[in-house]
Write a protein that holds these residues in place. Structure first.
Motif, PDB file in Angstrom:
ATOM      1  N   ASP A  24       4.931  40.119  75.564  1.00  0.00           N
ATOM      2  CA  ASP A  24       5.892  39.807  76.620  1.00  0.00           C
ATOM      3  C   ASP A  24       7.313  39.832  76.073  1.00  0.00           C
ATOM      4  OD1 ASP A  24       3.977  39.442  78.558  1.00  0.00           O
ATOM      5  OD2 ASP A  24       3.706  37.308  78.062  1.00  0.00           O
ATOM      6  N   PRO A  25       8.304  40.071  76.921  1.00  0.00           N
ATOM      7  CA  PRO A  25       9.689  40.069  76.450  1.00  0.00           C
ATOM      8  C   PRO A  25      10.112  38.721  75.847  1.00  0.00           C
ATOM      9  CG  PRO A  25       9.547  41.104  78.594  1.00  0.00           C
ATOM     10  CD  PRO A  25       8.194  40.531  78.304  1.00  0.00           C
ATOM     11  N   TYR A  26       9.509  37.627  76.319  1.00  0.00           N
ATOM     12  CA  TYR A  26       9.855  36.318  75.756  1.00  0.00           C
ATOM     13  C   TYR A  26       9.438  36.210  74.289  1.00  0.00           C
ATOM     14  CZ  TYR A  26      10.484  35.220  80.658  1.00  0.00           C
ATOM     15  OH  TYR A  26      10.907  35.228  81.952  1.00  0.00           O
ATOM     16  N   VAL A  27       8.354  36.882  73.937  1.00  0.00           N
ATOM     17  CA  VAL A  27       7.903  36.854  72.544  1.00  0.00           C
ATOM     18  C   VAL A  27       8.920  37.549  71.649  1.00  0.00           C
ATOM     19  CG1 VAL A  27       6.075  37.616  70.973  1.00  0.00           C
ATOM     20  CG2 VAL A  27       5.496  36.736  73.236  1.00  0.00           C
ATOM     21  N   GLY A  29      12.131  37.795  72.156  1.00  0.00           N
ATOM     22  CA  GLY A  29      13.279  36.902  72.042  1.00  0.00           C
ATOM     23  C   GLY A  29      13.000  35.742  71.104  1.00  0.00           C
ATOM     24  N   ALA A  30      11.806  35.162  71.192  1.00  0.00           N
ATOM     25  CA  ALA A  30      11.460  34.026  70.333  1.00  0.00           C
ATOM     26  C   ALA A  30      11.382  34.448  68.870  1.00  0.00           C
ATOM     27  CB  ALA A  30      10.140  33.416  70.784  1.00  0.00           C
TER      28      ALA A  30
END
Length: 76
Positions: A24-27, A29-30
């Motif tokens: 996911d895109p959140y991964v 970023g994290a």
């Protein structure tokens, strides 16, 4: 002329399939945030290097024509 080319490209409306992501895109970023945090802590770990030794008075040789601040033990 350029506007006509843009209009023709938009009018064709050919949809392109996006490249698949492995997370996911959140991964993403994290992970970037974690890497930058590690680099920040590495940078901050070098902030106290000037406090390792006690400060000593500099010796300046008055007979030198151009005394500098980087005296390497010359003189008395």
């Amino acid at each position: 002329m350029l506007l006509q080319q843009i209009a023709m490209t938009v009018a064709e409306g050919e949809e392109h399939e996006l490249a698949p992501l492995w997370a996911d895109p959140y991964v993403f970023g994290a992970v970037m945030f974690a890497i930058l945090l590690v680099l920040m802590f590495i940078t901050l770990s070098y902030s106290n290097l000037g406090n390792r030794h006690t400060a000593t008075e500099e010796h300046a040789d008055p007979h030198r024509q151009h005394p500098n601040k980087h005296d390497h033990g010359q003189g008395h």
